[in-house]
Write a protein that holds these residues in place. Structure first.
Motif, PDB file in Angstrom:
ATOM      1  N   VAL A  32     -13.487  74.048  51.356  1.00 29.37           N
ATOM      2  CA  VAL A  32     -12.079  74.144  51.742  1.00 29.37           C
ATOM      3  C   VAL A  32     -11.296  75.032  50.756  1.00 29.37           C
ATOM      4  N   PRO A  33     -11.067  76.315  51.125  1.00 32.36           N
ATOM      5  CA  PRO A  33     -10.257  77.157  50.240  1.00 32.36           C
ATOM      6  C   PRO A  33      -8.804  76.712  50.319  1.00 32.36           C
ATOM      7  N   CYS A  34      -8.125  76.627  49.199  1.00 28.90           N
ATOM      8  CA  CYS A  34      -6.722  76.218  49.293  1.00 28.90           C
ATOM      9  C   CYS A  34      -5.843  76.884  48.244  1.00 28.90           C
ATOM     10  N   LYS A  35      -4.759  77.399  48.738  1.00 27.14           N
ATOM     11  CA  LYS A  35      -3.750  77.973  47.846  1.00 27.14           C
ATOM     12  C   LYS A  35      -2.400  77.388  48.251  1.00 27.14           C
ATOM     13  N   ASP A  36      -1.706  76.800  47.322  1.00 29.85           N
ATOM     14  CA  ASP A  36      -0.398  76.187  47.583  1.00 29.85           C
ATOM     15  C   ASP A  36      -0.427  75.259  48.804  1.00 29.85           C
ATOM     16  N   GLU A  37      -1.306  74.281  48.761  1.00 30.84           N
ATOM     17  CA  GLU A  37      -1.457  73.348  49.895  1.00 30.84           C
ATOM     18  C   GLU A  37      -1.168  71.922  49.452  1.00 30.84           C
ATOM     19  N   GLU A  38      -0.210  71.713  48.526  1.00 29.69           N
ATOM     20  CA  GLU A  38       0.022  70.361  47.982  1.00 29.69           C
ATOM     21  C   GLU A  38       0.266  69.318  49.075  1.00 29.69           C
ATOM     22  N   GLU A  39       0.993  69.716  50.138  1.00 31.81           N
ATOM     23  CA  GLU A  39       1.266  68.732  51.192  1.00 31.81           C
ATOM     24  C   GLU A  39       0.019  68.458  52.026  1.00 31.81           C
ATOM     25  N   THR A  72       1.529  71.857  43.107  1.00 29.40           N
ATOM     26  CA  THR A  72       0.734  70.751  42.536  1.00 29.40           C
ATOM     27  C   THR A  72      -0.589  70.503  43.288  1.00 29.40           C
ATOM     28  N   THR A  73      -1.069  71.527  43.981  1.00 36.08           N
ATOM     29  CA  THR A  73      -2.327  71.383  44.734  1.00 36.08           C
ATOM     30  C   THR A  73      -3.440  70.786  43.871  1.00 36.08           C
ATOM     31  N   MET A  74      -3.580  71.298  42.653  1.00 36.10           N
ATOM     32  CA  MET A  74      -4.689  70.877  41.801  1.00 36.10           C
ATOM     33  C   MET A  74      -4.576  69.405  41.424  1.00 36.10           C
ATOM     34  N   SER A  75      -3.347  68.921  41.134  1.00 33.58           N
ATOM     35  CA  SER A  75      -3.262  67.500  40.754  1.00 33.58           C
ATOM     36  C   SER A  75      -3.515  66.620  41.978  1.00 33.58           C
TER      37      SER A  75
END
Ligand code: UDP
Ligand code: MG
Length: 335
Positions: A32-39, A72-75
């Motif tokens: 799952v590639p994700c950039k700025d996907e905190e929600e 905060t995607t990473m957290s």
């Protein structure tokens, strides 16, 4: 063929029935590639886990590839991985793009079956049970959306034009609406990883490696939260990448166009010289002269641009830079 519908009762979604026997043996990896996907991270996880139950197996790993997010995607990912050991992550030191993220994820995936899935649920996890039931006698099951509802009309128009042109120029046939979402057997992933080129166009790589592929179709879905990361300019660059990654035909096209114009100008020179010899009126025709000049200079620039595209690729490939730089990961030995 149509994708499995989610069962509904009185307007309320009920989960898929768990099959008596798992639909596959072994481990499944979702990349799952994700950039700025905190929600989207918690929504994706909940939806994925619930939809995956319908395969009759719990044997999966989710590899989130965090591609230089500024939120905060990473957290969010770390919270999930603390709760569920099947959640793994790779975090890049900056944004390297979805292509690099997919490559890293595929390298890290240990599954006997692997699929790339967007974090925004536009690659619906509820298609997985049907995909697993189809893969028994093939190597890949790919998903294509049948419409582009929930997308701006300008973008749909450009995408349609792009696929038509791409299919004309490329030796492979690309299906309009095809996504990077496809269920692949281990051996397909191993072959994909042998193509470690810097300029990556994964949809082309899928076609290049081949293998027997079945398709399933589904209605496009809107993102539940967040927004698209692609700007129009980025999509243009991605399109150029697609054209030049798998075909040298644009180079031949430029050469043929150049030859055609040489032939045309030879005829024009004969015509203009005869007219001058007979009528001595050379000042006449200034306008057409300027038009031809503009047109030909434009054409030359276009051909130079085509050459430049290929040259820039050679330039980047020869540097042999890594595709990405990992800042942190919870996958042992991953670089
Ligand atoms: N994505 C990424 N790096 C980027 C841009 C996007 O990893 O530089 C991820 C994004 O988080 C999402 C997927 O790629 O999971 C598809 O992106 P998006 O939904 O923005 O694209 P669209 O569906 O609009 O084509
Ligand atoms: Mg999307």
């Amino acid at each position: 063929m149509c994708a499995m519908e989610k069962p509904m009762a009185y307007g309320i979604e009920i989960p898929h029935a768990k099959p008596a026997k798992p639909l596959f043996d072994g481990l499944f990896s979702a990349v799952v590639p994700c950039k700025d996907e905190e929600e989207m991270i918690p929504i994706f996880y909940a939806e994925f886990v619930s939809a995956f139950k319908a395969t009759g197996s719990e044997n999966f790993e989710i590899i989130f590839v965090e591609d230089g997010s500024t939120d905060t995607t990473m957290s969010e990912i770390k919270k999930l991985s603390a709760k569920d050991g099947r959640v793994r992550y790779i975090s890049f030191s900056r944004n390297f793009g979805k292509e690099a993220a997919m490559y890293a994820g595929l390298k890290a995936a240990k599954g006997d079956f692997v699929a790339i899935m967007d974090a925004d649920l536009q690659d619906p996890p509820d298609l997985l049970p049907e995909m697993f039931s189809l893969i028994s006698d093939c190597d890949c099951v790919a998903a294509a959306r049948v419409n582009r509802a929930a997308e701006p009309p300008v973008r749909s128009f450009c995408a349609n034009a792009f696929y038509k042109a791409l299919n004309y120029f490329s030796p492979f046939k690309f299906r309009d609406g095809a996504r990077d979402f496809r269920l692949m057997r281990r051996r397909v992933v191993d072959e994909i990883l042998r193509l470690d080129e810097y300029n990556r166009f994964t949809k082309g790589i899928f076609e290049w490696v081949g293998f027997k592929t079945k398709w399933i179709e589904f209605e496009n879905r809107a993102r539940p939260a967040g927004r698209t990361k692609w700007t129009f300019a980025q999509l243009m660059v991605y399109s150029l990448e697609a054209f030049t990654s798998f075909s040298t035909l644009p180079l031949a096209f430029a050469a043929v166009l150049g030859l055609g114009f040489c032939a045309f100008s030879a005829l024009a020179i004969v015509f203009v010289s005869i007219r001058q010899l007979l009528f001595h009126n050379s000042a006449f025709g200034w306008t057409s002269m300027v038009c031809i000049l503009f047109f030909l200079s434009g054409l030359q620039l276009f051909c130079l641009g085509v050459l430049g595209q290929y040259m820039s690729k050679i330039y980047l490939e020869t540097k042999r830079r890594p595709h990405y730089v990992v800042e942190s990961t919870n996958i042992e030995d991953f670089r």
